[in-house]
Design a protein around this motif. Structure first.
Motif, short mmCIF file in Angstrom:
data_model
loop_
_atom_site.label_atom_id
_atom_site.label_comp_id
_atom_site.label_asym_id
_atom_site.label_seq_id
_atom_site.Cartn_x
_atom_site.Cartn_y
_atom_site.Cartn_z
N GLY A 44 72.90 3.91 -25.16
CA GLY A 44 71.87 3.25 -25.88
C GLY A 44 71.67 4.00 -27.22
N SER A 45 71.47 5.32 -27.08
CA SER A 45 71.22 5.87 -28.41
C SER A 45 72.26 5.99 -29.44
N ASP A 46 73.62 5.55 -28.82
CA ASP A 46 74.53 5.35 -29.95
C ASP A 46 74.63 4.18 -30.40
N LEU A 47 74.27 3.03 -29.78
CA LEU A 47 74.08 1.86 -30.30
C LEU A 47 72.80 1.67 -31.24
N HIS A 48 72.06 2.46 -31.06
CA HIS A 48 70.67 2.32 -31.94
C HIS A 48 71.08 3.05 -33.11
N TYR A 49 71.77 4.06 -33.09
CA TYR A 49 72.08 4.72 -34.54
C TYR A 49 72.98 3.72 -35.40
N TRP A 50 73.72 3.08 -34.50
CA TRP A 50 74.65 2.06 -35.34
C TRP A 50 73.75 0.85 -35.73
N THR A 51 73.03 0.15 -35.13
CA THR A 51 72.29 -0.94 -35.42
C THR A 51 71.17 -0.69 -36.00
N HIS A 52 70.49 0.33 -35.84
CA HIS A 52 69.23 0.59 -36.54
C HIS A 52 68.90 1.59 -37.39
N GLY A 53 69.77 2.64 -37.23
CA GLY A 53 69.92 3.88 -37.93
C GLY A 53 68.82 4.90 -37.37
N ASN A 54 68.33 4.67 -36.22
CA ASN A 54 67.58 5.67 -35.58
C ASN A 54 67.73 5.70 -33.96
N SER A 55 67.28 6.66 -33.37
CA SER A 55 67.35 6.48 -31.94
C SER A 55 65.96 7.22 -31.39
N GLY A 56 64.92 6.45 -31.22
CA GLY A 56 63.52 6.75 -31.02
C GLY A 56 62.94 7.21 -32.44
N THR A 57 62.55 8.71 -32.36
CA THR A 57 62.24 9.28 -33.70
C THR A 57 63.10 9.99 -34.45
N VAL A 264 57.14 6.58 -13.91
CA VAL A 264 58.12 7.61 -14.52
C VAL A 264 58.74 6.66 -15.78
N LEU A 265 58.47 7.28 -17.00
CA LEU A 265 59.05 6.89 -18.05
C LEU A 265 60.47 7.31 -18.50
N VAL A 266 61.49 6.81 -18.32
CA VAL A 266 62.74 7.17 -18.57
C VAL A 266 63.34 6.51 -19.83
N GLY A 267 63.21 5.32 -20.04
CA GLY A 267 63.54 4.43 -21.12
C GLY A 267 62.93 5.05 -22.49
N MET A 268 63.67 5.11 -23.49
CA MET A 268 63.11 5.48 -25.14
C MET A 268 62.60 4.24 -25.49
N LEU A 269 61.38 4.28 -25.71
CA LEU A 269 60.36 3.23 -26.22
C LEU A 269 60.58 3.50 -27.96
N PRO A 270 60.47 2.53 -28.76
CA PRO A 270 60.54 2.92 -30.14
C PRO A 270 59.32 3.62 -30.50
#
Length: 345
Positions: A44-57, A264-270
């Motif tokens: 998911g982080s790879d996808l976020h870098y591609w689509t949004h230019g960030n992964s979390g912070t 338990v918070l595993v998913g990375m929220l924005p």
């Protein structure tokens, strides 16, 4: 084994763009090996870098070779003699803990080191290059030899399964307890597999039919459509593990778990504030526990994959040649149609 000077790699030059290009292979340091990459899982982080230019912070500020879910074969062993020998098939632990000398954190939890780096991460500048490439230069300490009989393809699940394993461990002993998994994407599905292995009674929640069917195939005792809020709240599990990385998912985890329960918070929220019903957590005395990556759980995961006690192969839904990375990423970005998508190098 001959090693080229330049290699094919999957890179994000900027947000919204993905390219398969040629990059220079850096000269290894004495404690670094060269690994011929076999498979890489799209995270998911790879996808976020591609689509949004960030992964979390972590904000993309320069071109970045992606990829941290990788396995391969040692093509050239480290010059100092450390690490596995040439020809050894390995999984990769992509983290490097780095202490800043100021920030306090538990010594036995190096995943919390304040300046830690991760393959394919934009958390720091310069960014930490990933390993979606035909060959990668990696510290020998990252390499974990694979047992005989464990295929590289199945071993490609090692890193995400370690994230799931760590998340389950953060909940404590789950044997005989009811656990709700919010989100049955790749990490959620792997969490289901880890929980079933640990003897929990598992309910999985998702918006889409395919992930719910996968959760059932992995041993979930019950699945619930996330749009049925009443049915989700009625589960009343002892533990809820949030893997969707969404505010609604976290809210449903908080609102469904039993009084005195654990979330338990595993998913990375924005980044930034999130609309979470904290008052509910207060009056029900819930425990909210973060879960970030993993530590040495990777060794247990490799053993469990090899002996078959962690049966998660159905999580792999698609496999693409690295040349078709754009199509692979588009497929991975559709949770209704895919689970774990692998790139083949």
């Amino acid at each position: 084994m001959d090693v080229p000077d330049r290699v094919r790699a999957v890179r994000v030059p900027r947000a919204g763009e993905l390219e398969v290009t040629s990059v220079e292979l850096p000269a290894p340091r004495p404690d670094e090996a060269v690994v011929r990459i076999g498979y890489g899982g799209v995270c998911g982080s790879d996808l976020h870098y591609w689509t949004h230019g960030n992964s979390g912070t972590s904000i993309l500020r320069e071109p970045l070779v992606l990829g941290h879910e990788v396995v391969g074969t040692v093509a050239r062993t480290a010059a100092d003699g450390s690490g596995p020998a040439e020809g050894t098939e390995v999984a990769v632990h992509p983290a490097t803990p780095v202490d800043d000398g100021v920030t306090r954190y538990p010594a036995d939890r190096p995943n919390l080191a304040p300046l830690g780096t991760y393959l394919g991460s934009a958390a720091h500048l310069p960014h930490t290059a990933g390993a979606f490439a035909d060959y990668a230069v990696l510290p020998s300490r990252m390499l974990r030899p694979l047992p005989a009989g464990l295929s590289l393809r199945l071993a490609a699940l090692t890193e995400p399964a370690s994230v799931a394993w760590h998340g389950v461990a953060r909940a404590g002993d789950v044997r005989g307890r009811s656990v709700l998994v919010v989100g049955a994407g790749p990490i959620g599905a792997l969490t289901v597999g880890v929980l079933v292995r640990a003897g929990a009674e598992v309910t999985a929640v998702d918006l889409h039919e395919r992930p719910l069917a996968l959760a059932t195939a992995l041993g979930a005792h019950r699945v619930v459509d996330a749009r049925d809020a009443d049915a989700v709240r009625a589960v009343q599990p002892d533990v809820a593990i949030e893997t969707s990385g969404s505010a609604p998912g976290l809210a449903s985890a908080v609102e469904s778990v039993t009084r005195g329960g654990i979330v338990v918070l595993v998913g990375m929220l924005p980044p930034g504030p999130q609309p979470v019903p904290v008052a509910v957590a207060t009056v029900r005395e819930l425990e909210l526990r973060g879960s970030f990556r993993f530590n040495d759980e990777i060794d247990e995961v490799i053993t469990a994959l090899a002996d078959g006690s962690l049966a998660v192969e159905p999580v792999i839904s698609h496999e693409f040649d690295a040349d078709d990375a754009v199509e692979a990423f588009r497929t991975a970005g559709d949770p209704a149609a895919s689970s774990k998508v692998l790139l083949r190098f």
